[in-house]
Structure formats: C-alpha cells, structure tokens
Design an enzyme around this catalytic site. Structure first.
Site, PDB file in Angstrom:
ATOM      1  N   TYR B 438       0.814  -1.230   0.000  1.00  0.00           N
ATOM      2  CA  TYR B 438       0.000   0.000   0.000  1.00  0.00           C
ATOM      3  C   TYR B 438       0.841   1.270   0.000  1.00  0.00           C
ATOM      4  O   TYR B 438       2.036   1.220   0.205  1.00  0.00           O
ATOM      5  CB  TYR B 438      -1.076  -0.018   1.082  1.00  0.00           C
ATOM      6  CG  TYR B 438      -0.722  -0.042   2.552  1.00  0.00           C
ATOM      7  CD1 TYR B 438       0.519   0.268   3.041  1.00  0.00           C
ATOM      8  CD2 TYR B 438      -1.734  -0.371   3.467  1.00  0.00           C
ATOM      9  CE1 TYR B 438       0.771   0.262   4.397  1.00  0.00           C
ATOM     10  CE2 TYR B 438      -1.493  -0.386   4.828  1.00  0.00           C
ATOM     11  CZ  TYR B 438      -0.232  -0.062   5.290  1.00  0.00           C
ATOM     12  OH  TYR B 438       0.016  -0.066   6.623  1.00  0.00           O
ATOM     13  N   GLU B 439       0.193   2.365  -0.329  1.00  0.00           N
ATOM     14  CA  GLU B 439       0.900   3.646  -0.603  1.00  0.00           C
ATOM     15  C   GLU B 439       1.941   3.485  -1.707  1.00  0.00           C
ATOM     16  O   GLU B 439       2.981   4.159  -1.699  1.00  0.00           O
ATOM     17  CB  GLU B 439       1.560   4.211   0.659  1.00  0.00           C
ATOM     18  CG  GLU B 439       0.611   4.520   1.786  1.00  0.00           C
ATOM     19  CD  GLU B 439      -0.479   5.510   1.418  1.00  0.00           C
ATOM     20  OE1 GLU B 439      -0.301   6.286   0.469  1.00  0.00           O
ATOM     21  OE2 GLU B 439      -1.530   5.484   2.094  1.00  0.00           O
ATOM     22  N   GLY B 440       1.654   2.609  -2.652  1.00  0.00           N
ATOM     23  CA  GLY B 440       2.575   2.364  -3.768  1.00  0.00           C
ATOM     24  C   GLY B 440       3.436   1.158  -3.494  1.00  0.00           C
ATOM     25  O   GLY B 440       4.222   1.141  -2.543  1.00  0.00           O
TER      26      GLY B 440
END
Lengths: 600, 600
Positions: B438-440
């Site tokens: 998550y968050e890339g």
C-alpha cells in the site's frame, strides 16, 4: 483450472536431468520407462487437478475441527482420501509384496509434488503415512509388517510420527514419554505429544502412531529412546479392529496456515496406559525415526517446490488478466496487462527460475536414491547414497526457504488484492511458512549438512559434486552456442563464480569446524543456501545444454528453458558471493557473535 | 511488557546520526533540544507501551467489524484513540496555529515508530489523518483549513485518502469517480472507492474523506483528476455537524493482516450524490494527493521499521526463555537457552542490524526534511529537499521489504510455536505483508526512484550522497581504531564495495534508461534495495565512528552498536554485489525479459 500440473517440465527433469533411462535399467525398475512416466504423471495430474486442487481453498476456510476428542476433516477431504486410496496412490513407491506399485522414487517424486501443489494440507497425511511405512519396513518384524503395512498402503489406515513434546522440539534428548513393559511383549505408553500432524481424523478407520518413548532404566539423552507402534484401535489376530487404545486427541492447534491439516496434541495413557509395541531394538528409536525423517524431509522439500509452483501459477494468471498502466517503453498508448511491466516479469521469472531449479535438483536427488537402493554394484550404491544424503538437507532446506520467497512474490504480484484473503494468494504465503520449520528447521538441516554431510567424510561428496559441476561448466564453454548465446555466457560466468564460492566455503568449513564451531554453525544456513543456489544453477547448466540442442523440436518450451536458465544466472546465482562473504568472515566473538545475551 | 520502545537507540539516531543540534538551530525549532527529545520520546514510549501495545493482539483476534454500514472498531480501540487525541499526539508535527505542537519531523518520527510498533492497525488511522492534514494545509483555502484542520489535529475527526477504485490501483489514470458542480461551489460526487483504510469507524465523530474524482469534461488520464473533501457528516457554518453525507461503507475486507484496521469499500452518491468541496485547483488533484502520499510513504517506511523491531523484540524474548539442545562448542553439558545457538544468534543479529540500519536512515531523512522546510537559505533548503525526496522511496521500499524478512525470521526463531497463532509471532509476518503494497508497491517506489529521483536530475543527488559516503569510508580508514578493529575493517571493505556497486548502477541507469527502459525498470527494485543496503551501511559507518569514540561512556550500548555494525557489514552489505550483477546484465529481450507472455 486452479492448478495445472507442469507435466512437461517434470518429464524434462525426469528424462533429461535425472536420467530415467539409468533408473529404468536398474533391477526391478525395468517397466519404469518414458511411457510409464508419462502415463503415471498424466494420471496423477488428472487426480490432483480435478479432485484435490478444488478442495485447497475449502481447507483454508473450513479447517479440520475438534470436538470432544473427535477430529472431523474439512468437508470433502474424506471422500477425496477414499479416491486417493482407491487410486493406489499411497503405494506408488512401496513394494509390491505389500500391495504397492514398486515404482522408483524418481516417478513417485512428481506425484508427491502434484499432490502437495494441489492441496498441501491434504498431502501431509499421505506424507506421514509414507514415513510410517518406511520405518516399519526397515525395522519392524515380519508380523508387524504384515499387520500394518498393507493397510497403510491401501489407505484403510494412516500413519503418524510422534516425536515432539512441549519441552522437546528440536532437542529429542529431552523426550519424557515413557513405555513400561507388560511382560507379554507389549508396553504401556504414558506421555504427551504435540504438533502431531493428522494425529487424529476421520478419513481412515485406524491411525498407526509411531511414538518415541523411554523404557525404564533407559540411558539419558537420545541414546535411551525407543520407537513404538501405538495404534488408535488395537488390531486383532485376524487383522480386524479391536478395542480403542488409550491415546486421545485433547486439542488441535490454531495455525497460521495448512489449516485443513489437524495438528494434534495427543495424550497417551491417561486411562491406564496406551498399548504399544516396540519396533526393532530398544534404545535405537532415534535411528529408526531418522528413516521416517529422511523420507519426510525429502517430502517436505517437495512441498516447497509444490507450493512455489502453485503460487507462481496463480500469479501468472492474475498478471495476464489484470490491466494497469501503460508500458514503460511506450510500446502502447493504453494500459496493458501487468505481465507486460518489467518488474512484474522480473518477479514472475524469478519465481519460475527458483521453482524449476529446485524441482530439477530434487528429481536428480530422487534418481540418486533409486540407484543407491537398486544398483547391482555395492560401491555404486554407496556412492549414490552418499550423494543423496548430501542433497537431502539441501532439498529440504533450500526448497522450503525459497518457497516462502516465491509465495511472498506471488502476493506482491497481486498488489492490494494479494492481501485480501478471498484472492487466495495469501494462503500460499501462510501455508509455506511452516515448511522451513517442521521435519527439522532450516538450522537443523544446516547442522546436518555441516556435521554429517560435510565434516564426516572430509568433504569427499562435496568435492565429487564440485567436479561434476566443473564438467558442466566446461561443457557450456565448449558448446557451439557459447559464442552467440548470452544465456550460455551468463550461466558460465556466474556458475563458475558460484562454484568457486561453494568450494571455498567447503574448505572453510573443513578447516575451522573444530577450532571455531560457533563461527561455522553461524554460517551453516548460509552454506546450505549457497549449496542450493549453486546446485540448482548447475542443473540449469545441464538443462541449457539440452535445450540448446533440442530447441528446434519445441521452440517455445526449450526457448523458455534457455530464458529461465539465463534468469537464474543473473538473478539468483550472484547471491552465492554474498553468502560466501557472510560465512568466511565469521569468527567467534566477532560481528554477529559478539553480541552478548544481555545486549540483545 | 510486550513492547519496549528502543528509546536509547532512537536518541542515538536522533542526536548522533540525524543531528538534532542542526535541526534545533532552525527557526521555530529552538525548543527541540536534547531534553525535549528525551521527554517527548519517554512520554510516547509510555503511551505506546501501556495503552496501545496490549491492544495489538486483541485487534488481530477481534477485527473491526461491519454491520449494516456501521463499522465498530476492535474493543478498546475507541477509548485508546480518545487517549491518543487527548495526549495531543495527532498534532506533534503540525503547526501551533491549528492546535499542533509544531515539533520537527525528526522528533515526530520516533513517535510514529512507537505508535506503529505497539499497534500497526491502530496507527494507520493517525497516519492517514496526518496525510489529510498535510494536503489541506498545502492546497486548501483558509476557510477549509479552519474548518477541518483543528478538528483533525484534536482527534475529534479523522481523515482518509480515497484513491483506489476496482479498475484503478497503481494506475490512477483509470479513476472514474465523477464530481458534478452544483453551481454553489459544491459538487456532487458519484463512484466507488476501495481499499480505504479506516474509511468508516466509530472512533471519531466525523471522517474527512479526501477523494480523487473527475469533473465533467476533464482531460483523460491523470491530468483530469481533482481532489475533493467529502466529509461523512456535513459541517455547519458554526463548525457543528450537520446532515449525514451520501458516502456509505458497503463492506470491509477480510485481510491477511492488520485486521483491526477496517479496509472499506465506500460508495459515493448512491442516494443523490455525496456533497464534496474542491481542494485547490481543478485537475491538480494528483499533485495534491502526492503531498499526502509522500508523507504517508515515509510513514509506511516507519511502519516497516516498527514491525521489524517488534518482531525482533518478541524473538529475543523467546530465544532467551526457550531451552533446547547443548551448545555446539561443548561449553555446557546440558541444554541451554536457544539464544546461545549460533544460528539463532545469527537470525537475531540480522534482524537487529536490518532494523537499526533502517531506523537510522529514516531518521536522517526526517532531519533533511526539517532542514528543507525551515532553513533560512533557499539553496540549502533545496539541497536538503532533493536528498529527502531521493530517500523517501528508499525508506518506504527498503524498510518495508526488510520488515517482511525480519518478521519471517522472527517466526523462524520461534520454531513450531511460531506457526501457532496464539504465540503472536505470526501476526507480524501477516501484518508486515501489506507494507510493500500500500501507498505504492515497491515497484512503484522503484519507478519513482529511477524516474523522478535519479534520471530527472541526471543522478546529481545520488552523486552528492556517494560523495558523503566516501567521506565516511575515508573516516573509517583514518580512525585510530582501524588497525585493531575487525568491525572497522569489515565495514570499510564492504561499504567500499557496496558504494562502488551503487555508483556503477547509477551510471548504468543514467546510460541505458532511454535506450532500454525495460531493462532499467526490470532492475529498478534491485536498484532501490541496493541503495537501501548501501545507505544503511553508510549509517552504520557513521554510527561506528561515534561508538568507537564514546565506547567507554556506555560499553554495553556502544559495544552492541559496534557488533551490529560489524554484522551489517558481513551479513547484509555483501548483497550489494549480487544486486548489482542482477541489474547490469539485464537487457531487453534477454534473460528474464526473454520469456513471452505465452511462455509464462
């Protein structure tokens, strides 16, 4: 289909790398030719894909359950086990005189892989039963063999291994379960065993527990442990089932993975004593248990290959379907399937290379085992047995370590969906996590690898293998493709470097084991991984030589093999140098060994 | 105590590596001296250890639950959040004019680490709220700031980031949620957002959703995305809560880990349209969202450090307690605590070295961010901002990748008990698995690292850092301890080699990115990991120089630092060479890029 058995790659490993022709020339294996191999694998593939694979998710969502001492397997498992038994799958590798098929281990191995890839939790039951059969065949009396082995092979009964106790995990010297002779040849067994895989269930009518316990006045430590048969139901003279024995499942564990496989706490003798029968001689139990353990360790190594392959297949399917972002090379103006993106291709190719390499090495090891058992010449048998024994901790340790990495990459390929349980990728990440632990942790494998497999023969087997690797390196160099093939050049370069690293480490281990055992054992897992990487890289060298000469026969398959070998050369083999560095600089009281207990 | 905040090592990183004195000399940070640091960290430690840590297991066993659109947080979380809010913890880093404490990021960072180490699921709520605050402060109108920021800082309300849609994960160009202007300055928002962390819950009276959506006639792709405030409850002029907005949680996900953190599917506008307010200018939403993302990415990197440290602490505690087997060096005749065994010590020391290295690098990055925000000289600000931005993908990508490895080693240290959920080690292995996603994902971080952070400035920042590494290498060499210290020599040797590998790869990336982007992006994750390893190794070099000079002041702490630096040098830094090899041999259509889609 949620699992497609990689029959083509399995046959490639069997025929081209492990050498089926050599195995089928052994006495008793005459029928195990290429046609048999194809037929057995096709049938195993069908059963695994159609019957077992669909139950894998079910087992994760509806684990086997315990109530009042009774364990009920996941819905569908009992019927699947009946089909497994009726198909004769439990007997693939076992002797015909007890109802088995007597096929070589080389052909049983892909069956084990498929079984585990399709359903790891299910496959554990047959895996433990195999171990029980091996131990009975090796150390049991003829009467014991006749009583138990045919029923185990037929799948009417299943087997377990009872080693662990709360205070005795890796350290079997601490086993406290006791066995008291009753004067009639039988014993009464008392104690608690934990972590007993498929220790209680409803898939078979009886369960044959093989139990480590101490007789009165036995020596302390591992030299005072004996092995006992403790059946769930006693067996009458005519083979029918008698009274319920005093062994009871008091609970099963709540685990990270392999949830359909019940992990039992077994209580022996709470109601007067569980009736047990000594196998072989008193105080030699550990030795017999190691027969089961070695078979089981190889089997767990195959579980690593299996779960890695299943995770790979799932990730590939998702990557071909999921559309996201434009290609970085500007080759399309719209979003494409993520398999087009270089990092996804890297992950998938790495997963594939690790899996195929581990498969090849395990199948090669299986062929060594077959030759060690059946070759006419005793010296040849001994040579192959030594190589097989050197490879077992590597197959167990390395295949399982990489399976965690592969399953983790499989989650990563799925992105956010990988973290959602319904997707299914996370199950492999959870299931794989046990593989480096049970049947001996990676450290236990590495201790064995250093102690029994390297130091005991002064590195002799290691050097035999290093010489064989040299031949393959030389063959790469001399091959007509060398000048024009980047794959040949990369594999030649990195295998040469990896081989040198392995050779250095073997020397380092031999030189320092006595003077600085802490440093050597601190590096033992790295040595095992290094051996795994180099030995798998060697199999890729051999595969590349075959693929280069046969490429025109099947450009897609052999072309993929060339690419995968190339990938292994550049993505995996270079790790050999890092592992070497981590080992040879270790010294007692320095670096990682300098931290005192209080400083942690 | 299930978690003990490593305040001493945090203060070491703050004072000796990140340079608190430099930060406290910046305008507005005058009070942020060593005493403040100690006081803030002690208080954060107390709160994390006593209030949050005990709830971590509870969150795993009793996840937040959904019923009829209402999400109820794990029992105990609401009260803990109240205490968190009352303690002023949400405002640590935010400006005093909106109710924050205005402390430097360097002091907020250890607080974030402790929060996450004690309870990762809980900590996600403040982490997302921080992102919302940052975005509002950067792009919101003064009225928007006044309406939302004080309530977010006080913990009365919380914030979320709404990016992902079923078809738009990493690829935000595919966002379809639409926002229709109502003529009164407000919009009606329609669409489905998924994977919304703490997207619905009962811990606060309102939730401020920041939502990416398209206005009518917006350009296609990422240039047509705008950012909207969509509060769960509309806010009246006087700041009181008004009508329930048309945003509803239709389900939450069943996840591998971080189970207490509800991951919501949010439906916007099913009942006439959700009222939303544009933030900043139309079509610049992605830009503003990146403000949140960059803050959140650093925060997720800290989550990696945090979960790694917690897993390490748990493994150490078990290894000191569990007795099993005699020492391999024969130093005792009876079984000993497993921390005495070299392989367990290797695992624990490796976990520690990875964690401390990642901590040091993140804290150093935080100091760069502070200087970039507050230094009087614009050129100095720009230089530090560039370094900070180079480090963010490394802190996010590398710290999270290693956290999975550390958590997995933590399970391994526990042996069979590690696989039993009640033990608790498995939770970290499950929780950590989201961090690289998550968050890339790590690949998204690596794309950023190659594209925006290396290619855009022609490698200028990378070269600045390489030059600073050279200074530390030189300082090791010149130090009085060099001749007599194996740690100095090992770190000097391996950091020199790692630095050369990083420099080569930077050149390789610069040279080939245009001509062979597929090869470069296939190696991008390896480049990120290589940078992580070398930059953390560099921090250990700096730490070693300090530890050598201060050793007599606190022999146990500094001695451990020397040993840990030595461990990092021999166990981790050598991986730099393997990563370099995997990158520089990549060519399009070769090796791992040669496999076609059909061949997978």
């Amino acid at each position: 289909m949620s699992y497609t058995a990689p029959v083509k790659d399995m046959l490639f490993a069997i025929n081209e790398l492990a050498g089926l022709d050599r195995v089928s020339s052994l006495p008793g294996f005459e029928d195990a030719n290429a046609e048999t191999a194809q037929a057995v694998l096709d049938e195993a593939a069908r059963f695994s894909e159609e019957v077992l694979a669909p139950l894998n998710v079910e087992g994760d969502r509806n684990p086997s359950s315990w109530k009042d001492g009774v364990v009920t397997a996941t819905p569908g498992f009992k019927e699947a086990f009946r089909q497994y038994a009726e198909g004769g799958w439990q007997g693939v590798v076992h002797p015909g005189e007890y109802g088995g098929q007597g096929l070589p281990k080389l052909l049983a191995t892909p069956c084990i892989e498929m079984l585990n890839a399709s359903n790891l939790s299910f496959a554990l039951c047959p895996l433990l039963t195999d171990g029980a059969i091996e131990a009975l065949l090796t150390a049991g009396t003829e009467a014991q063999k006749q009583t138990y082995v045919p029923k185990l092979i037929s799948g009417d009964w299943t087997g377990t291994m009872n080693l662990t106790e709360p205070q005795a995990g890796s350290d079997l010297a601490l086993v406290r379960t006791r066995a008291e002779p009753q004067g009639d040849g039988s014993f009464k067994v008392f104690g608690t065993k934990i972590f007993i895989t498929w220790g209680e269930h409803d898939m078979a009518e009886n369960i044959v527990h093989l139990v480590l316990a101490r007789t009165p006045n036995a020596p302390e430590g591992v030299k005072g442990i004996s092995l006992f048969i403790v059946p769930k139901f006693l067996v009458n003279e005519d083979g029918s089932l008698g009274a319920r024995n005093d062994v009871h499942c008091v609970s099963i564990e709540h685990k990270l993975g392999i949830k359909a496989s019940p992990t039992a706490v077994l209580q022996f003798g709470d109601h007067g004593g569980a009736t047990g029968y000594l196998i072989g001689e008193e105080n030699r139990g550990l030795e017999y248990m190691f027969i089961m353990m070695n078979a089981a360790r190889f089997g767990v190594g195959m579980q690593g290959v299996a779960v890695a392959d299943r995770a790979y297949q799932k990730a590939v399917a998702y990557a071909k379907e999921r559309v996201q972002s434009r290609p970085v090379d500007g080759s399309a103006k719209q979003s494409v399937a993520i398999i087009q993106h270089p990092d996804v291709r890297r992950m998938l190719a790495t997963m594939r290379a690790l899996t195929e390499g581990a498969r090849a090495l395990a199948y090669v090891a299986a062929a060594h085992s077959d030759i060690a058992h059946r070759h006419a010449d005793e010296a040849v048998r001994a040579d192959h047995q030594a190589i097989y024994e050197y490879l077992v901790p590597v197959v167990k340790g390395w295949s399982t370590e990489l399976s965690i990495e592969v399953a983790s990459l499989g989650v990563q390929v799925h992105g956010g969906m990988g973290f959602i349980e319904e997707t299914g990728a996370a199950q492999f990440y959870r299931d794989a996590r046990i593989l480096t632990i049970y049947e001996g942790t990676t450290a236990i494998q590495a201790n064995d690898f250093v102690g029994r497999k390297t130091l005991r023969d002064g590195g002799a087997v290691a050097k035999v293998l290093l010489a064989q690797i040299d031949e393959s390196i030389e063959a790469l160099w001399e091959h007509a493709s060398f000048e024009s093939s980047a794959a040949f050049q990369a594999l030649h370069r990195h295998l040469t470097a990896g081989r040198a690293a392995l050779a250095n480490v073997v020397e380092f281990v031999l030189e320092h084991a006595k003077g600085d055992p802490n440093a050597i054992f601190a590096g033992s897992v790295a040595y095992l991984k290094l051996a795994g990487i180099v030995l798998c890289g060697w199999q890729f060298a051999r595969a590349l030589l075959v693929a280069a000469s046969k490429r025109d026969e099947d450009p897609s398959f052999y072309g993929a093999k060339v690419a995968t070998a190339h990938c292994f050369a550049t993505q995996i083999l270079p790790q050999a140098l890092a592992l070497e560095a981590s080992i040879v600089e270790a010294k007692n009281n320095e670096g990682l060994l300098a931290l005192t207990e209080a400083q942690f």
